[in-house]
Design a protein around this motif. Structure first.
Motif, short mmCIF file in Angstrom:
data_model
loop_
_atom_site.label_atom_id
_atom_site.label_comp_id
_atom_site.label_asym_id
_atom_site.label_seq_id
_atom_site.Cartn_x
_atom_site.Cartn_y
_atom_site.Cartn_z
N LEU A 261 50.89 65.38 0.45
CA LEU A 261 51.45 64.56 -0.62
C LEU A 261 52.62 63.73 -0.13
CD1 LEU A 261 51.67 67.11 -3.57
CD2 LEU A 261 49.89 65.46 -3.13
N LYS A 262 52.82 62.62 -0.79
CA LYS A 262 54.00 61.80 -0.58
C LYS A 262 54.57 61.49 -1.96
CE LYS A 262 53.53 57.54 0.78
NZ LYS A 262 53.35 56.31 1.57
N ASP A 263 55.78 61.93 -2.23
CA ASP A 263 56.42 61.67 -3.52
C ASP A 263 56.97 60.25 -3.51
OD1 ASP A 263 57.81 61.66 -5.89
OD2 ASP A 263 58.75 63.61 -5.57
N LEU A 264 56.47 59.42 -4.41
CA LEU A 264 56.90 58.03 -4.47
C LEU A 264 58.10 57.81 -5.37
CD1 LEU A 264 53.37 56.36 -4.68
CD2 LEU A 264 54.81 56.69 -2.67
N GLY A 265 58.66 58.90 -5.88
CA GLY A 265 59.86 58.79 -6.71
C GLY A 265 59.53 58.56 -8.17
N PRO A 266 60.51 58.15 -8.93
CA PRO A 266 60.30 57.94 -10.37
C PRO A 266 59.25 56.87 -10.64
CG PRO A 266 62.64 57.98 -9.86
CD PRO A 266 61.91 57.96 -8.55
N MET B 172 56.04 60.21 -9.53
CA MET B 172 54.71 59.80 -9.15
C MET B 172 54.43 60.38 -7.78
SD MET B 172 53.22 56.08 -9.47
CE MET B 172 51.98 55.51 -8.38
N VAL B 173 53.25 60.90 -7.59
CA VAL B 173 52.86 61.51 -6.34
C VAL B 173 51.64 60.81 -5.80
CG1 VAL B 173 52.04 63.64 -5.27
CG2 VAL B 173 53.79 63.75 -7.02
N ASP B 174 51.64 60.52 -4.51
CA ASP B 174 50.49 59.92 -3.84
C ASP B 174 49.91 61.01 -2.95
OD1 ASP B 174 48.64 58.30 -2.61
OD2 ASP B 174 50.10 57.42 -1.24
N GLY B 175 48.73 61.48 -3.28
CA GLY B 175 48.13 62.55 -2.50
C GLY B 175 46.96 62.04 -1.69
N GLY B 176 47.13 61.95 -0.40
CA GLY B 176 46.04 61.53 0.47
C GLY B 176 45.06 62.67 0.64
N SER B 177 43.79 62.37 0.70
CA SER B 177 42.78 63.39 0.92
C SER B 177 41.80 62.88 1.96
CB SER B 177 42.06 63.73 -0.39
OG SER B 177 41.26 62.65 -0.79
N LYS B 178 40.94 63.74 2.44
CA LYS B 178 40.00 63.31 3.46
C LYS B 178 38.87 62.47 2.88
CE LYS B 178 37.56 67.73 3.30
NZ LYS B 178 37.20 68.90 4.05
N TRP B 179 38.73 62.42 1.55
CA TRP B 179 37.66 61.64 0.93
C TRP B 179 38.09 60.23 0.58
CZ3 TRP B 179 38.43 66.78 -0.58
CH2 TRP B 179 37.47 67.65 -0.06
N SER B 180 39.35 60.00 0.31
CA SER B 180 39.80 58.65 0.00
C SER B 180 41.19 58.45 0.58
CB SER B 180 39.81 58.42 -1.51
OG SER B 180 40.77 59.25 -2.12
N SER B 181 41.57 57.20 0.72
CA SER B 181 42.86 56.91 1.34
C SER B 181 44.03 57.35 0.47
CB SER B 181 42.96 55.43 1.67
OG SER B 181 42.83 54.66 0.50
N THR B 182 43.96 57.09 -0.84
CA THR B 182 45.03 57.56 -1.73
C THR B 182 44.46 57.90 -3.10
OG1 THR B 182 45.55 55.36 -2.55
CG2 THR B 182 46.82 56.12 -0.66
N ASP B 183 45.00 58.92 -3.66
CA ASP B 183 44.72 59.31 -5.04
C ASP B 183 46.09 59.43 -5.69
OD1 ASP B 183 41.92 59.58 -4.73
OD2 ASP B 183 42.22 61.51 -3.77
N ASP B 184 46.36 58.58 -6.66
CA ASP B 184 47.66 58.59 -7.29
C ASP B 184 47.66 59.50 -8.51
OD1 ASP B 184 48.52 56.78 -5.45
OD2 ASP B 184 48.20 55.04 -6.72
N MET B 185 48.78 60.15 -8.72
CA MET B 185 48.93 61.09 -9.82
C MET B 185 50.33 60.95 -10.38
SD MET B 185 49.12 65.19 -9.46
CE MET B 185 47.52 65.79 -9.82
#
Length: 176
Positions: free
Chosen positions: A37-42, A1-14
């Motif tokens: 990106l921040k990899d949240l692991g499995p 699971m990846v948490d990708g922060g962007s300038k439009w929202s605090s977090t977008d999870d993928m």
């Protein structure tokens, strides 16, 4: 699971899923080059879906979501139902009192619909109940509550995907 922060929202999870770990890692590196990106692991929990892995396979359930439905409807202490709906229901011919506020029925049926992701055993019943969303009656609400009492029997029921499979399709039918 990846948490990708962007300038439009605090977090977008993928969630990145694949059968080739090398390609998954390569894809994550590509995305990291484009975004922060921040990899949240499995993957363990996402939007009400719970994932458990072991060498035998992957188990998906919505146990917490099902328990939340039981709590929110006030049926945590109710007697469980062995069946989600009576076989000879007459919901299509209901003459019971129309619900004064149909929004609670619509919300409950919507939640049950989301629960069908891992509970195909209630799919038929929820389909029947969703046909009365425009003008639900007391009988429809009672039938929806019976589905919730049925869920109480096994809130952790889900889908198991074995790691070793013979790739043979098996179908089941429950018809009269």
């Amino acid at each position: 699971m990846v948490d990708g922060g962007s300038k439009w929202s605090s977090t977008d999870d993928m969630i990145i899923v694949g059968n080739d770990p090398f390609q998954c890692q390569k894809f994550k590196q590509f995305l990291h080059g484009q975004f922060h990106l921040k990899d949240l692991g499995p993957f363990k929990f996402f939007l009400g879906l719970e994932v458990a892995r072991n060498p035998e396979g992957i188990f998906l359930s919505q146990r917490k979501y099902a328990l939340d439905i039981l709590t929110d409807t006030g049926l945590s202490g109710a007697k469980p139902s062995p069946f989600p709906m009576s076989q000879q229901h007459q919901l299509g011919h209901s003459t019971s009192t129309p619900l004064a506020d149909p929004s609670s029925y619509r919300c409950l049926v919507g939640r049950l619909l989301y629960l069908t992701i891992t509970r195909p055993d209630i799919l038929y019943v929820v389909n029947i109940l969703s046909q009365y969303m425009h003008s639900p009656r007391l009988d429809h609400h009672d039938a929806a509550m019976k589905v919730v009492r049925y869920i109480k029997n096994s809130p952790g029921q889900g889908l198991f995907f074995p790691s070793q499979n013979n790739l043979q399709l098996t179908g089941y039918c429950d018809a009269d």
